[in-house]
Write a protein that holds these residues in place. Structure first.
Motif, PDB file in Angstrom:
ATOM      1  N   PRO A   1      16.784  -5.964  -6.235  1.00  0.00           N
ATOM      2  CA  PRO A   1      16.587  -5.777  -7.770  1.00  0.00           C
ATOM      3  C   PRO A   1      15.581  -6.925  -7.984  1.00  0.00           C
ATOM      4  CG  PRO A   1      18.962  -6.302  -7.536  1.00  0.00           C
ATOM      5  CD  PRO A   1      18.253  -5.982  -5.552  1.00  0.00           C
ATOM      6  N   GLN A   2      15.957  -8.427  -7.643  1.00  0.00           N
ATOM      7  CA  GLN A   2      14.946  -8.889  -8.511  1.00  0.00           C
ATOM      8  C   GLN A   2      13.465  -9.057  -7.977  1.00  0.00           C
ATOM      9  OE1 GLN A   2      16.497 -10.940 -11.041  1.00  0.00           O
ATOM     10  NE2 GLN A   2      18.077  -9.259 -10.631  1.00  0.00           N
ATOM     11  N   LEU A   3      13.030  -8.682  -6.644  1.00  0.00           N
ATOM     12  CA  LEU A   3      11.856  -8.488  -6.416  1.00  0.00           C
ATOM     13  C   LEU A   3      11.022  -7.490  -6.806  1.00  0.00           C
ATOM     14  CD1 LEU A   3      10.111  -9.197  -3.899  1.00  0.00           C
ATOM     15  CD2 LEU A   3      11.290  -7.042  -2.402  1.00  0.00           C
ATOM     16  N   LYS A   4       9.970  -8.191  -7.245  1.00  0.00           N
ATOM     17  CA  LYS A   4       9.190  -7.252  -8.036  1.00  0.00           C
ATOM     18  C   LYS A   4       8.084  -6.731  -7.192  1.00  0.00           C
ATOM     19  CE  LYS A   4       9.194 -10.192 -12.356  1.00  0.00           C
ATOM     20  NZ  LYS A   4       8.087 -10.771 -12.912  1.00  0.00           N
ATOM     21  N   ILE A   5       7.843  -5.512  -6.844  1.00  0.00           N
ATOM     22  CA  ILE A   5       7.480  -4.496  -6.463  1.00  0.00           C
ATOM     23  C   ILE A   5       6.413  -3.452  -7.031  1.00  0.00           C
ATOM     24  CG2 ILE A   5       7.190  -2.587  -4.452  1.00  0.00           C
ATOM     25  CD1 ILE A   5      10.170  -3.459  -4.202  1.00  0.00           C
ATOM     26  N   ILE A   6       5.194  -4.016  -6.626  1.00  0.00           N
ATOM     27  CA  ILE A   6       3.392  -3.316  -6.948  1.00  0.00           C
ATOM     28  C   ILE A   6       3.702  -2.087  -5.870  1.00  0.00           C
ATOM     29  CG2 ILE A   6       1.070  -3.378  -8.059  1.00  0.00           C
ATOM     30  CD1 ILE A   6       2.478  -6.881  -8.313  1.00  0.00           C
ATOM     31  N   MET A   7       3.727  -0.979  -5.911  1.00  0.00           N
ATOM     32  CA  MET A   7       2.967   0.240  -5.239  1.00  0.00           C
ATOM     33  C   MET A   7       1.545   0.515  -5.516  1.00  0.00           C
ATOM     34  SD  MET A   7       6.114   2.831  -6.008  1.00  0.00           S
ATOM     35  CE  MET A   7       5.919   3.360  -7.512  1.00  0.00           C
ATOM     36  N   ALA A   8       1.190   0.040  -4.939  1.00  0.00           N
ATOM     37  CA  ALA A   8      -0.734   0.111  -4.661  1.00  0.00           C
ATOM     38  C   ALA A   8      -0.827   1.595  -4.299  1.00  0.00           C
ATOM     39  CB  ALA A   8      -1.344  -0.741  -3.829  1.00  0.00           C
ATOM     40  N   HIS A   9      -2.322   1.359  -5.615  1.00  0.00           N
ATOM     41  CA  HIS A   9      -2.877   3.230  -4.940  1.00  0.00           C
ATOM     42  C   HIS A   9      -2.033   4.053  -6.431  1.00  0.00           C
ATOM     43  CE1 HIS A   9      -5.209   0.805  -3.135  1.00  0.00           C
ATOM     44  NE2 HIS A   9      -4.594   0.610  -2.018  1.00  0.00           N
ATOM     45  N   PRO A  10      -3.233   4.824  -7.015  1.00  0.00           N
ATOM     46  CA  PRO A  10      -2.482   6.735  -7.111  1.00  0.00           C
ATOM     47  C   PRO A  10      -2.122   6.963  -5.903  1.00  0.00           C
ATOM     48  CG  PRO A  10      -4.318   6.113  -8.672  1.00  0.00           C
ATOM     49  CD  PRO A  10      -4.353   4.744  -7.005  1.00  0.00           C
ATOM     50  N   SER A  11      -0.689   7.622  -5.606  1.00  0.00           N
ATOM     51  CA  SER A  11       0.148   7.092  -4.327  1.00  0.00           C
ATOM     52  C   SER A  11      -0.299   8.862  -3.807  1.00  0.00           C
ATOM     53  CB  SER A  11       1.577   7.144  -4.249  1.00  0.00           C
ATOM     54  OG  SER A  11       2.387   5.875  -4.818  1.00  0.00           O
ATOM     55  N   VAL A  12      -1.290   9.316  -4.320  1.00  0.00           N
ATOM     56  CA  VAL A  12      -1.193  10.823  -3.811  1.00  0.00           C
ATOM     57  C   VAL A  12      -0.977  10.905  -2.189  1.00  0.00           C
ATOM     58  CG1 VAL A  12      -3.215  12.280  -3.066  1.00  0.00           C
ATOM     59  CG2 VAL A  12      -3.241  10.963  -4.694  1.00  0.00           C
TER      60      VAL A  12
ATOM     61  N   HIS B   1       0.588  -1.207  -0.553  1.00  0.00           N
ATOM     62  CA  HIS B   1      -0.004  -0.021  -0.058  1.00  0.00           C
ATOM     63  C   HIS B   1       1.082   1.079  -0.023  1.00  0.00           C
ATOM     64  CE1 HIS B   1      -2.720   2.684   1.454  1.00  0.00           C
ATOM     65  NE2 HIS B   1      -2.724   3.298   2.147  1.00  0.00           N
ATOM     66  N   THR B   2       0.451   2.311  -0.824  1.00  0.00           N
ATOM     67  CA  THR B   2       1.004   3.581  -0.943  1.00  0.00           C
ATOM     68  C   THR B   2       0.489   4.693  -1.081  1.00  0.00           C
ATOM     69  OG1 THR B   2       1.280   3.482  -3.223  1.00  0.00           O
ATOM     70  CG2 THR B   2       3.208   2.340  -1.846  1.00  0.00           C
ATOM     71  N   GLY B   3       0.849   5.470  -0.260  1.00  0.00           N
ATOM     72  CA  GLY B   3      -0.286   6.885  -0.111  1.00  0.00           C
ATOM     73  C   GLY B   3      -1.201   7.324   0.695  1.00  0.00           C
ATOM     74  N   GLN B   4      -2.300   7.438   0.130  1.00  0.00           N
ATOM     75  CA  GLN B   4      -3.342   7.923   1.310  1.00  0.00           C
ATOM     76  C   GLN B   4      -3.964   6.975   1.840  1.00  0.00           C
ATOM     77  OE1 GLN B   4      -4.674  10.131   3.703  1.00  0.00           O
ATOM     78  NE2 GLN B   4      -6.194  11.370   3.004  1.00  0.00           N
ATOM     79  N   ASN B   5      -4.999   7.078   2.952  1.00  0.00           N
ATOM     80  CA  ASN B   5      -5.170   5.657   3.547  1.00  0.00           C
ATOM     81  C   ASN B   5      -6.933   5.977   3.743  1.00  0.00           C
ATOM     82  OD1 ASN B   5      -5.609   3.426   5.096  1.00  0.00           O
ATOM     83  ND2 ASN B   5      -2.846   3.313   5.599  1.00  0.00           N
ATOM     84  N   GLY B   6      -7.840   4.976   3.263  1.00  0.00           N
ATOM     85  CA  GLY B   6      -9.350   5.133   3.821  1.00  0.00           C
ATOM     86  C   GLY B   6      -9.155   4.433   5.245  1.00  0.00           C
TER      87      GLY B   6
END
Length: 297
Positions: A197-208, A163-168
C-alpha cells in the motif's frame, strides 16, 4: 565512476511535467529493443523522430518549458537483448537536470539481481522511480515470486510505472512477436497495490480494452494513478474523461510516450477534451508533484 543525479527542476516555473518519455538509444548507439520491434512500433505510431538522443529530448522539453520523466526498459530475458545503459541515461539527465528526471528499470525475471540493481540505481545513481513493461518483459506482476522486488521498491519510496492495456510493441508482427497482452491487464496490478500500500503505482496509458478495470483500481486504491500517454486524447475512452472531471481528477497524469507522440500533438488534442478548467492544471503538473514526492503526499 558513475554520475549521480540530483533534481534541478524549478517546478514553479515549468508549465507541465510529462511523466512518460522513452530514451530509445544510449550514448554508444545501442537501441533499447531489437530492430524489428522498433520498425513495428514506428509503423504503429507513425512516429517521425524515433531515436532522439538524451540531449535532444532535453532540448524538446526545455523549448516548451516542460519537465519530463525519462526511462528505458530492461527486458533482457524476454527479448534476449541487452538493455540501454542506465548509467548513460542518468548521466544525460544529470547534465540536463533542469528539465529531465530519470527513472530506472530492472528485469524482474532476474530475481535477486533485479533487487540489487534496483537498490543500486536508487541509492547510487539517484533515479527517481522505475519503469516496467510486463508484456515486453514477459511477466505477471501479481505473481508472488516478484513480491520481494515490490517490497524493496516500496521501501525505497519511489513510484513505479507499469505499462497497461493495448501494446504497440510487436503490433502487426506474427503472433505479436510472442508478446502477451494479458500481462498488461491492470487487474494484475490491483494485487500489487493491495499488498504494497505504500508503493505508488502508475498505470501507464488508457488501459484499452480494460479501461473500466483501470478506472476502478485508481478510484479504489489511494496509491494508484493513471498516466495518459500513448494515445491522442481525442481517442480517450469516454469513461476516463468523465471520471477525470470528478473522482479521478487527482489521479491522472500528463504523459505523451515521446518520441512516439509529440507534446504538441498530445496537448492540441487535450485542449479539446471536455474537462473542467480546475482539472487541467492537476493533470498537467500538480498531480505529478505529489507522485514524484516533490510536494504533498
Amino acid at each position: 565512476m558513475s554520475t549521480r543525479y540530483e533534481l534541478g527542476v524549478d517546478f514553479d516555473a515549468v508549465a507541465a511535467i510529462d511523466m512518460h518519455v522513452h530514451l530509445e538509444v544510449d550514448e554508444c548507439g545501442h537501441k533499447a529493443m531489437p530492430q524489428d520491434l522498433f520498425d513495428a512500433s514506428a509503423a504503429y505510431f507513425k512516429s517521425q523522430e524515433r531515436t532522439p538522443s538524451i540531449d535532444r529530448i532535453a532540448q524538446v522539453y526545455r523549448e516548451r518549458n516542460m519537465a519530463a520523466v525519462v526511462f528505458t526498459v530492461d527486458a533482457r530475458t524476454a527479448l534476449d537483448h541487452e538493455p540501454n545503459s542506465i548509467e548513460d541515461l542518468v548521466a544525460g539527465c544529470a547534465r540536463n537536470n533542469d528539465v529531465l528526471i530519470p527513472f530506472g528499470s530492472v528485469d524482474p525475471r532476474r530475481g535477486q539481481a533485479a533487487i540489487d540493481d534496483a537498490v543500486y540505481q536508487a541509492t547510487e545513481l539517484g533515479v527517481r522511480g522505475f519503469k516496467f513493461h510486463p508484456s515486453l518483459q514477459g511477466f505477471d506482476p501479481s505473481d508472488e515470486q516478484y513480491y520481494p522486488l515490490w517490497k524493496a521498491l516500496e521501501e525505497l519510496w519511489l513510484p513505479c510505472i507499469f505499462h497497461t492495456g493495448q501494446n504497440g510493441m510487436g503490433a502487426g508482427l506474427p503472433g505479436g512477436r510472442g508478446i502477451k497482452l494479458r500481462y498488461s491487464n491492470p487487474l494484475l496490478l490491483d494485487d500489487v497495490a493491495a499488498d504494497f500500500p505504500q508503493l505508488k503505482i502508475i498505470m501507464a496509458h488508457p488501459s484499452v480494452p480494460w479501461q473500466e478495470e483501470a478506472n476502478s483500481i485508481a478510484t479504489h486504491k489511494a496509491n494508484v494513478f493513471i498516466d495518459l500517454s500513448g494515445w491522442s486524447p481525442k481517442y480517450f475512452p469516454a469513461s476516463l474523461v468523465k471520471l477525470g472531471n470528478n473522482v479521478l481528477s487527482s489521479k491522472l497524469l500528463f504523459g505523451t510516450d515521446f518520441p512516439l507522440i509529440t507534446p504538441e500533438k498530445w496537448l492540441g488534442a487535450f485542449e479539446q477534451l471536455e474537462l473542467k478548467d480546475e482539472v487541467r492544471p492537476k493533470i498537467l503538473k500538480d498531480n505529478a508533484l505529489r507522485v514524484l514526492g516533490v510536494r504533498g503526499s
